[in-house]
Design a protein around this motif. Sequence first.
Motif, PDB file in Angstrom:
ATOM      1  N   ASN A 155     -12.820  -1.225  -2.580  1.00 48.30           N
ATOM      2  CA  ASN A 155     -13.105  -2.143  -1.478  1.00 48.30           C
ATOM      3  C   ASN A 155     -12.777  -1.436  -0.181  1.00 48.30           C
ATOM      4  O   ASN A 155     -11.954  -0.513  -0.144  1.00 48.30           O
ATOM      5  N   HIS A 177     -11.215  -1.495   3.405  1.00 45.15           N
ATOM      6  CA  HIS A 177     -10.139  -2.262   4.037  1.00 45.15           C
ATOM      7  C   HIS A 177     -10.294  -2.315   5.544  1.00 45.15           C
ATOM      8  O   HIS A 177      -9.335  -2.578   6.261  1.00 45.15           O
ATOM      9  N   GLU A 194      -8.201  -7.641  -6.102  1.00 46.56           N
ATOM     10  CA  GLU A 194      -8.791  -6.314  -6.313  1.00 46.56           C
ATOM     11  C   GLU A 194      -9.065  -6.048  -7.792  1.00 46.56           C
ATOM     12  O   GLU A 194      -9.733  -5.068  -8.136  1.00 46.56           O
ATOM     13  N   HIS A 247      -5.130   2.431  -5.341  1.00 51.66           N
ATOM     14  CA  HIS A 247      -5.776   3.211  -4.269  1.00 51.66           C
ATOM     15  C   HIS A 247      -5.037   3.067  -2.934  1.00 51.66           C
ATOM     16  O   HIS A 247      -5.608   3.338  -1.883  1.00 51.66           O
TER      17      HIS A 247
HETATM   18 FE   LIG Z   1      -6.708  -2.167  -1.586  1.00 51.91          FE
END
Ligand SMILES: [Fe+3]
Lengths: 279, 279, 121, 121
Positions: free
Chosen positions: B57, B59, B240, B12
Motif C-alpha cells: 500500500n 502511505h 494491511e 514493510h
Molecule cells: Fe504499512
Amino acid sequence: MAKIVGGIGSSHIPAIGVAMDKGLEDTPYWRDFFQSYVPLRKWFNEVDPDILVIFYNDHGLEMFLDKKPTFAVGTAAEYENADEGWGINPIPPVRGETELSWHIVNELVENDFDPTVCQEIKVDHGLTVPLTLMYPAKDYSKVKVIPICINCERHPMPKLSRSYAFGQQIGRAIESFGGDQKVVVMGTGGLSHQLDGERAGIINTEFDLLCMEKIVSDPEYLTKYSLEDIVELAGGQGVELNMWMAMRGCLTGKVTEGYSNLVAPISNTAAGIQLLINE
Amino acid sequence: MAKIVGGIGSSHIPAIGVAMDKGLEDTPYWRDFFQSYVPLRKWFNEVDPDILVIFYNDHGLEMFLDKKPTFAVGTAAEYENADEGWGINPIPPVRGETELSWHIVNELVENDFDPTVCQEIKVDHGLTVPLTLMYPAKDYSKVKVIPICINCERHPMPKLSRSYAFGQQIGRAIESFGGDQKVVVMGTGGLSHQLDGERAGIINTEFDLLCMEKIVSDPEYLTKYSLEDIVELAGGQGVELNMWMAMRGCLTGKVTEGYSNLVAPISNTAAGIQLLINE
Amino acid sequence: MTIKKMRDIEGTTFFDGPMSTKGYPVNKMFHSFNSKDGRDAFVADEEAYMEKFKLNEAQKQCVRDRDVLGLIREGGSIYYLAKIGPILGLNVQDFGGLQTGKTTEEFQAYLDSQGIGKNNG
Amino acid sequence: MTIKKMRDIEGTTFFDGPMSTKGYPVNKMFHSFNSKDGRDAFVADEEAYMEKFKLNEAQKQCVRDRDVLGLIREGGSIYYLAKIGPILGLNVQDFGGLQTGKTTEEFQAYLDSQGIGKNNG
Ligand SMILES: [Fe+3]
Ligand SMILES: [Fe+3]
C-alpha cells in the motif's frame, strides 16, 4: 429517499462547447442539434434536480496514462474545469455533493467494485459540455454534480456489462440515500464515431438507433456486444456507449422514453439525444 | 507458462529500511527479525525469480487522496522511489515488466475488476522495504518487479474477500502467461498494529498467529472477517492483511508453509515473516 | 443522510469518507512534507504554510499545539500526519506516547509487554 | 508472451497496453499541450521539446512530418495527439482528411453522406 427521476443521453464533444461560446446554435449546421435540447431542457427545468450525476470520460485533462482509473468517482465539494488546448473557454467551478458521493463509493466498494476516489480533480469537456447544454446560461450554481469517469481511451476498458452493473449499483446506492433529493443521471459521449486511422469518419446511424431503442427497453441486449464488436460497428470511439450503459443502469424503476433524436454529422460523430423517464 | 513458485509475507515498515541503512541488523532489537529472513533468502536466492509481484500500500507518496485507487497495477518499464520524509535513503530505480503487467490488467478487466493502471508512478517504502529485504545488497537489477497497490489508508477499502479474489485472478493471469518465467509474489505490511488514537500501540499476536495459520491452510476462513472486525482485533492498520490475502490468492496450487515467524514489537507492529511454497 | 457509520471502537477513529472530506486541507499539507522544499517552507513559516493549504482555524490550532489526537479529530490521517514527525524529531513511538498519555518509554514498555519472538535478542 | 491481441479491423489501431507502452513519451508530450506554457514551448523549439519528453527518432520524425497515421503507428493515441491540432490550426475534420487521403472538404462530404436528422437545417 433520494429519487432518480430520469436519465439523459447526450453528446459531449468540444465542438458543441465552441459553438455555444460563439453563439452558433441557430446556424444550419447546428440548428437541429440544439433544437433537440429544447424538449429536454423543458423537462429538466421542470424537474429542477438537486443533484446531477454525470458519467463522462476524460479525454486527457486529468486522467492521463500515468495513473488511469477504470472507474473514478468524484467526492469533492467543488470541481474546476481548465484549459484542455481545444479552445473552449473553461467554465466556472462546478459544485460537488460530498455526502451522496461517499455513500455511492461505500456501496460500490461493499459490492466488489474498485473505484478510484477523487477528492480533487479537474473535469474536462466530457462533463462540462453536457452540463452547459442543460444550463446554457451557465446558471448551474444551485445543482450539485457528481462526476463519474469511465476509461474510454485505452484498452482494456470496462465491458458494457460491467458499466451497466456499475450503473445499477450506483442507482441502488442513490435510491437508498436518505432525504428527498431529486437526481438526474447523464450518460455522455458517443454515439458512433472514429477519429483515428484510415477508417476515420465512419458513422453507423442504423446501429446507433438500435442502441437508442434497446437502451430504453432492453439494455441487457446490448451487453452481448464486446467492445471489439462496438469498435467494428460504431467506430473506435463508439465505446463511449459505456457511459450510456452506466446511466441506464442507474434507472431501476419503470423506464419510458420521453424524447429521442439522432443528429449526424456533428463534428465527426452521430449525436444521440435521449430522455429516459424513471418511475 | 509462467510459474508462481511461492509467496512471501513480510513487514514493510520504514524503520526496517532505516535499520538496514544504519547497519543495525545484528543489534538486540533487530536480530530476531533479520534472522528470520535468512531462511527466506536462502530459498529466494535458490529460486532466483525472474519476476517479483509485490502487493503493497502507498502511505502517501504517490496515491494521495486527490485520486486514490482501490487497486492499482503498475505497467511501467521502471519505477522510481523518492523521498517520503521518513529519512530512508531512496533506492535506485526498480525494473518493471510491461508485458506480464498488461496481461494481468487485461485479465482483471475482462473479469470485472476495475484497476487503475499506472504507466508512471513512484513506489514507496511499502514496496521498497520488502524488495530490499530480499536483496539486502540492492542487487535487484536483474529481477522485474510488478507493483500492485491496495488502498489501506482510507475507508472504504476492499474487503478481505475482494482482495483474495483479486489475487486469485492475478494468479490465474500469471499462470496463463506464455514463457517459463519463475514468479514470486509478496504480500507486505501488517500484521497487527495501530498507529493512531488513544488505542495506539495495540498488538494482537494471538490473532496474527491465527491469520498466519489460516493463510496457509484455509484463507477463505479469513474472509469471514469484516474490515471493522480486523480493526477491532488487529488495530487500525491491521487492515494491511489485505495484501497478504491478495498474495495468498495468487497461489493456485498446493500450498505448504516453508517458514514462519512472528516478531514483536518491531516499531509499533507485530512483524509476520512467512514463506509459502506453491506446487 | 445515510452514510455508513463505522463501528464504535474505543480510542479508534475510522478515517472514512466524511473524515477525509473534513481533513483534506490538513492531509494535503502533510503530504507536501514528502519534499524537502515543503518541509523547509513549513519550518520557515508555519502560519503562512498552513494558510497556503487553507487549514481551518481548529486544524491550525492543533498544528500549533502539536495536538495529535486533535488533528485526528479534525480529519487528519495518521499516514499523512506522521510525516510531520521527522520535522519535529518525533518517531512513531513518540507519537504513540503523545496519543496515549504515556511517555515514550512507557509506550515502548507497553509495546514490549505484547512482545513475541525475540528469543535471540 | 500472450498479451491478448485485439481484433483485426481494417484502418483501425486499438490503443491497447503495448501501444500505450510504446507511445507513452509522445502521448505525454501531447498531454502537456493542455497548458499554454506547453504549447508555447513546443512552438518555440519543437526539437528541444521532443527531446525533453524523450520521443524516439521514429516518433520525432512523425511529428516533424505531421504524419498522423505514423504517430498512431508509433503509439500515439488520438485523444492526446489531437491536442496538437489547435497549435497547427487543424480541426478533427482536417485530421480525418489527413488520415484518409482526402481533402477536408472530401472528408466532410463523407461525413455528410452518412448524415441523419438534419431536417430543419
Ligand atoms: Fe504499512
Ligand atoms: Fe468523448
